[in-house]
Structures are given as structure tokens and as C-alpha cells.
Design a protein around this motif. Structure first.
Motif, short mmCIF file in Angstrom:
data_model
loop_
_atom_site.label_atom_id
_atom_site.label_comp_id
_atom_site.label_asym_id
_atom_site.label_seq_id
_atom_site.Cartn_x
_atom_site.Cartn_y
_atom_site.Cartn_z
N HIS A 149 0.82 -1.32 0.02
CA HIS A 149 0.12 0.09 -0.04
C HIS A 149 0.90 1.38 -0.05
O HIS A 149 1.87 1.34 0.63
N TYR A 150 0.45 2.22 -0.75
CA TYR A 150 1.11 3.61 -0.55
C TYR A 150 0.13 4.47 -0.02
O TYR A 150 -1.02 4.62 -0.47
N GLY A 151 0.71 5.46 0.91
CA GLY A 151 -0.26 6.47 1.54
C GLY A 151 0.25 6.28 2.85
O GLY A 151 1.38 6.21 3.37
N GLN A 152 -0.83 6.72 3.63
CA GLN A 152 -0.55 6.81 5.19
C GLN A 152 -0.71 5.26 5.96
O GLN A 152 -1.65 4.54 5.20
N PRO A 153 -0.55 5.06 6.74
CA PRO A 153 -0.50 3.63 7.47
C PRO A 153 -2.12 3.53 8.07
O PRO A 153 -2.08 3.15 9.24
N ILE A 154 -2.87 3.62 7.16
CA ILE A 154 -4.03 3.59 7.67
C ILE A 154 -5.10 2.41 6.79
O ILE A 154 -4.98 2.74 5.50
N TRP A 155 -5.71 1.40 7.38
CA TRP A 155 -6.29 0.47 6.57
C TRP A 155 -7.13 -0.14 7.55
O TRP A 155 -6.78 -0.74 8.65
N ALA A 156 -8.54 -0.07 7.12
CA ALA A 156 -9.58 -0.86 8.20
C ALA A 156 -9.33 -2.27 8.33
O ALA A 156 -9.23 -2.92 7.40
N GLN A 157 -9.57 -2.69 9.83
CA GLN A 157 -9.26 -3.96 10.05
C GLN A 157 -7.93 -4.95 9.78
O GLN A 157 -8.00 -5.80 9.18
N GLN A 165 10.43 4.97 2.29
CA GLN A 165 9.69 6.38 1.68
C GLN A 165 9.58 6.15 0.08
O GLN A 165 10.29 5.43 -0.38
N GLU A 166 8.97 7.28 -0.29
CA GLU A 166 8.95 7.53 -1.71
C GLU A 166 9.83 8.82 -2.00
O GLU A 166 9.25 9.82 -1.52
N GLU A 167 10.80 8.69 -2.69
CA GLU A 167 11.74 9.54 -3.12
C GLU A 167 11.71 9.81 -4.57
O GLU A 167 12.05 8.91 -5.39
N MET A 168 11.19 11.01 -5.21
CA MET A 168 11.21 11.03 -6.47
C MET A 168 12.18 11.98 -7.30
O MET A 168 12.78 13.00 -6.59
N LYS A 262 18.45 16.83 -7.08
CA LYS A 262 17.52 17.29 -6.10
C LYS A 262 16.39 16.15 -6.15
O LYS A 262 15.91 16.10 -7.13
N SER A 263 16.06 15.86 -4.87
CA SER A 263 14.81 14.81 -4.73
C SER A 263 13.67 15.23 -4.09
O SER A 263 13.93 16.13 -3.01
N LEU A 264 12.82 14.79 -4.29
CA LEU A 264 11.39 15.07 -3.55
C LEU A 264 10.99 14.02 -2.75
O LEU A 264 10.54 12.79 -3.37
N VAL A 265 10.80 14.06 -1.58
CA VAL A 265 10.21 12.83 -0.57
C VAL A 265 9.10 13.33 -0.03
O VAL A 265 8.96 14.18 0.59
N THR A 266 7.79 12.47 -0.31
CA THR A 266 6.69 12.87 0.04
C THR A 266 6.49 12.36 1.25
O THR A 266 7.15 11.52 2.17
N GLU A 267 5.37 12.87 1.93
CA GLU A 267 4.98 12.30 3.50
C GLU A 267 4.34 11.07 3.32
O GLU A 267 4.48 10.41 4.36
N ASN A 268 3.90 10.29 2.37
CA ASN A 268 3.40 9.25 2.35
C ASN A 268 4.43 8.01 1.93
O ASN A 268 5.59 8.52 1.85
N ALA A 269 4.23 6.89 2.02
CA ALA A 269 5.12 5.89 2.10
C ALA A 269 4.41 4.70 1.65
O ALA A 269 3.39 4.48 1.61
N TYR A 270 5.38 3.55 1.48
CA TYR A 270 4.90 2.01 0.94
C TYR A 270 4.78 1.29 2.21
O TYR A 270 5.85 1.48 3.20
N TYR A 271 3.80 0.59 2.51
CA TYR A 271 3.55 -0.30 3.67
C TYR A 271 2.93 -1.90 3.11
O TYR A 271 2.55 -2.05 2.15
N LEU A 272 3.39 -2.66 4.02
CA LEU A 272 3.06 -4.10 3.61
C LEU A 272 1.73 -4.13 4.73
O LEU A 272 2.01 -4.13 6.04
N VAL A 273 0.70 -4.23 4.38
CA VAL A 273 -0.60 -4.42 5.09
C VAL A 273 -1.02 -5.83 5.11
O VAL A 273 -0.98 -6.60 4.35
N ALA A 274 -1.45 -6.12 6.50
CA ALA A 274 -1.99 -7.42 6.73
C ALA A 274 -3.09 -7.56 7.55
O ALA A 274 -3.46 -6.69 8.59
N PRO A 275 -4.22 -8.19 7.00
CA PRO A 275 -5.43 -8.29 7.65
C PRO A 275 -5.35 -8.80 9.11
O PRO A 275 -4.30 -9.46 9.34
N LEU A 276 -6.15 -8.39 10.26
CA LEU A 276 -5.98 -8.83 11.45
C LEU A 276 -5.95 -10.36 11.42
O LEU A 276 -5.02 -11.07 12.34
N SER A 277 -6.37 -11.23 10.74
CA SER A 277 -6.52 -12.64 10.54
C SER A 277 -5.28 -13.28 10.24
O SER A 277 -5.03 -14.34 10.35
#
Length: 309
Positions: A149-157, A165-168, A262-277
Motif C-alpha cells: 500500500h502507498y499512502g498513510q498507514p491507515i487500513w480498516a481491520q 519512503q517515496e523519493e522522486m 535534487k529529490s522530493l520525498v513525500t509524506e506518504n510511504a509504502y507499507y505491507l498491510v496484513a489483515p488482522l486474521s
């Protein structure tokens, strides 16, 4: 809850209902399933009796879905599709060891897949099911072991574990640069600039942090995938702002050049998301640790920080 045979639906009856509902005909369903029309009718009647509702209405020698049938149809299809996926998943590995991961399309094709042979070398016998998803989804409806997932570390359940990080960097095709005059920064300001829909303010942030005029930062062509931007830059359509790890092949064969350190680092990043199960899934844990080991630490001459989404 204890599952009893009385509440368990027969797969043959489900197939008969799904086929008849999809085709709008018992006769066509019988032809598709290589059964008789009377067999289809009997199976659906037995299913209706078990559910306690009428799934079809008989109108002038035609059958149409009842209200209950219309509501049940997508659920029946989902059950059959899940059973098929589960069956194929078990069959895909002689050892029965499989890992199903959803990934962002360009990240998957350009960063993950070229590195996967190393993962399989370290984990022989594992069968991977890789699918592409661009947005968060409900793991209960799409049963996978995890997702990138790319974004903030928010994913339901689910839980999110940081990957990188994402550096462009600003890139261009060599022949595109050869046709232009002035300093690199002047050329970039003049454009054309190629934009990613999900990073609408990236060019404005880069130009501002580089001390350049950003009045024309939002002009230019727009794309919804990094892979499209990479192809457009190679074709000489303009300047792209892309993560370095997505263009390793192009940098190696010199079809693209990084034109500014010169590079641009965004506030978002890459995450591995796992369901609670899947919190205690050892194979998913091994996959995460392997990914972390493969993430190269970028060392640009100057790093800029962006507030772009």
C-alpha cells in the motif's frame, strides 16, 4: 459457531442457481452445466426449500429472479469464486504453501517482480499469487494474505508495516534534453511537465523547494500510473518526476537520465498491510523481512521534503 449440514449449501445447487440466474434460463443453465433442464429445476427447488425463499418467479414460461434471488445472486457468485480461488491456491503448490499478495501495479512490475527470484530461492516450494490493486479494499471480501500500500498507514481491520519512503527524481530522455537550451532548472520550468493523478502537487513542491518559479507547475499531461509516465518520458513528451527504484532498467540502459540531484520525498510511504486474521502468518512475516532487506537506501546529493499527498 458450529457449522451444521442443515445450514451448509450444496455446491451443485449453488452452481445451478448461479448459472440460471446469470443466463436467465433453466434450459441454458442445463446446457452450460451439461445437465437436463429438469435436473436444474429440481436443484433450484431444493435450494429454495433449504433457504425458505423463492429465488425465481415463473412468468409466462419464463423465469426471472425474485427480490430474494436478486439479493442472493451476488453472494452466490462470490461464494463460488472464493471456492475456486481457494481450490486453485491449494493446487498451485505441491507442499500446499502459498502466499497471496496485492500490489500496486507499477511497484509490482518494476520493483517487486524483478527481485522475486531471490525470494523463491530462499523459500523453495512457495507458490505466489500476485494481483494488482490501486486502492484499499476489504480483506473480508477479497481474501488475501497481505497488500502493498502507498499512502498513510491507515487500513480498516488491518495493520500497516513500513517498507520505504517515496523519493522522486526529475528524469528525461537523452534526445529530449539534446533539443533544449538553457540550464537544467530553466528547462524544467519551461516544461512540459508530466503529472501523476495521485501526486497532483508534486511538481509544485519540487519547483518551490528547488527555488524555482512554480506558476506553471500544474500544466502538462496527466496519467494515472507511473508506468505511463515512464513510457511518456522515454517517448520525449516531457519531464517526469518518478521514484528512482521504478526506473532501474531505464537508468541502466540509458534510455532515461536523472537530470537533477535534487529529490522530493513525500509524506506518504509504502507499507505491507496484513489483515488482522494474518497477524501470525510466518510466511507473510518472512516476505516482509525479505522486502526490507531488498530496499536500497537512496543517497542523493540533496534531499528535499514535500508535503504533497
Amino acid at each position: 459457531m458450529t457449522i451444521t449440514r442443515r445450514r451448509t449449501l450444496d455446491i451443485v445447487k449453488l452452481q445451478a442457481f448461479e448459472s440460471a440466474a446469470r443466463l436467465g434460463s433453466f434450459t441454458e443453465a442445463a446446457r452450460e452445466l451439461n445437465l437436463t433442464q429438469s435436473a436444474i429445476s429440481r436443484q433450484i427447488k431444493e435450494l429454495e426449500h433449504q433457504l425458505g425463499v423463492a429465488l425465481f418467479e415463473r412468468i409466462r414460461k419464463r423465469v426471472v429472479l425474485s427480490g430474494a434471488g436478486r439479493r442472493f445472486f451476488p453472494e452466490a457468485r462470490k461464494l463460488l469464486e472464493q471456492l475456486e480461488r481457494s481450490t486453485l491456491r491449494v493446487m498451485s503448490s505441491p507442499q500446499g504453501t502459498t502466499l497471496s499478495i496485492a500490489t500496486l501495479p507499477t511497484f509490482g512490475s518494476r520493483w517487486l517482480i524483478p527481485r522475486l527470484p531471490d525470494f523463491f530461492e530462499k523459500h523453495p516450494g512457495v507458490a505466489l499469487h500476485l494481483s494488482s490493486h490501486s486502492k484499499p479494499f476489504d480483506f473480508s471480501e477479497t481474501p488475501l494474505d497481505g497488500a502493498i500500500h502507498y499512502g498513510q498507514p491507515i487500513w480498516a481491520q488491518a495493520t500497516c508495516r513500513f517498507i520505504c519512503q517515496e523519493e522522486m527524481f526529475v528524469v528525461a530522455a537523452p534526445n529530449f534534453l539534446d533539443q533544449r537550451k538553457g540550464s537544467v532548472l530553466e528547462q524544467i520550468v519551461k516544461g512540459p511537465l508530466l503529472h501523476l493523478d495521485t501526486r497532483p502537487g508534486a511538481w509544485s513542491d519540487w519547483l518551490t523547494l528547488a527555488g524555482a518559479d512554480d506558476s506553471a507547475a500544474y500544466r502538462g499531461h496527466r496519467f494515472d500510473q507511473f508506468s505511463m509516465i515512464i513510457g511518456a518520458v522515454q517517448s520525449g513528451m516531457g519531464f517526469g518526476l518518478v521514484p528512482k527504484y521504478l526506473i532501474e532498467r531505464e537508468l541502466a540502459d540509458k534510455s532515461l537520465e536523472i537530470v537533477s540531484d535534487k529529490s522530493l520525498v513525500t509524506e506518504n510511504a509504502y507499507y505491507l498491510v496484513a489483515p488482522l486474521s494474518e497477524q501470525e502468518n510466518p510466511l507473510l512475516e518472512s516476505f516482509y523481512n525479505w522486502m526490507i532487506s531488498k530496499v536500497a537506501e537512496p543517497q542523493p546529493a540533496q534531499k528535499l521534503t514535500s508535503k504533497a499527498a
